[in-house]
Scaffold this motif. Structure first.
Motif, PDB file in Angstrom:
ATOM      1  N   SER A   1     -10.497   2.553   3.018  1.00  0.00           N
ATOM      2  CA  SER A   1     -10.753   1.184   2.582  1.00  0.00           C
ATOM      3  C   SER A   1     -12.171   1.104   2.041  1.00  0.00           C
TER       4      SER A   1
ATOM      5  N   SER B   1       0.814  -1.222   0.000  1.00  0.00           N
ATOM      6  CA  SER B   1       0.000   0.000   0.000  1.00  0.00           C
ATOM      7  C   SER B   1       0.847   1.271   0.000  1.00  0.00           C
TER       8      SER B   1
ATOM      9  N   GLU C   1      -8.041  -1.372  -0.267  1.00  0.00           N
ATOM     10  CA  GLU C   1      -7.541  -0.361   0.678  1.00  0.00           C
ATOM     11  C   GLU C   1      -6.470   0.494   0.027  1.00  0.00           C
TER      12      GLU C   1
ATOM     13  N   ASP D   1      -6.947  -6.076  -0.766  1.00  0.00           N
ATOM     14  CA  ASP D   1      -6.569  -6.581   0.549  1.00  0.00           C
ATOM     15  C   ASP D   1      -6.980  -8.051   0.670  1.00  0.00           C
ATOM     16  N   ARG D   2      -8.283  -8.327   0.477  1.00  0.00           N
ATOM     17  CA  ARG D   2      -8.806  -9.693   0.524  1.00  0.00           C
ATOM     18  C   ARG D   2      -9.905  -9.853  -0.509  1.00  0.00           C
TER      19      ARG D   2
END
Length: 131
Positions: A77, A30, A72, A41-42
């Motif tokens: 985010s 990031s 994010e 991120d996921r």
């Protein structure tokens, strides 16, 4: 522009229909992002996967389901979810009595709404266990 490692796990429901869950984790740092850029991120997804075989060799599948992607950046985010779909093609490298090894790739649209489009391409190895 972001990268992620993605794991797919599934089961055959019928000869030409499977179900899959997928999980991904981002690989982009990031700190290297610009002010208007996000990183993955996921990622989570659940799919139905109809499958067919071309020329008795290449397995072709289309995944249709729902995906949730967490993005994010340095000070913000965002979680985006919605309909997700993709195509995959896999070529067998080894076929045995207990397991199979395939190499494959494809593309996935993780989110297709007007507010944000998230899509990507992938390649990797697939192991099928015969239970």
């Amino acid at each position: 522009d972001s990268g992620m490692y993605r794991l797919r796990a599934g089961i055959r429901l019928f000869d030409q229909m499977g179900a899959e869950v997928q999980f991904g984790i981002g690989t982009t740092d990031s700190e290297s992002l610009g002010a208007d850029e996000y990183r993955t991120d996921r990622f989570y997804g659940i799919y139905l996967v109809p499958t067919g075989v071309l020329f008795d060799l290449i397995e072709v599948s289309a995944s249709v389901g729902y995906a949730q992607t967490d993005l994010e950046r340095a000070n913000a985010s965002e979680s985006l979810g919605g309909v997700s779909f993709g195509v995959n093609a896999d070529l067998p490298l080894y076929v045995g009595d207990e397991w199979e090894l395939r190499i494959g790739g494809g593309g996935t649209v993780f989110r297709a709404q007007n507010s944000a489009r998230i899509y990507g391409y992938h390649a990797g190895l697939r192991i099928d266990f015969k239970i």
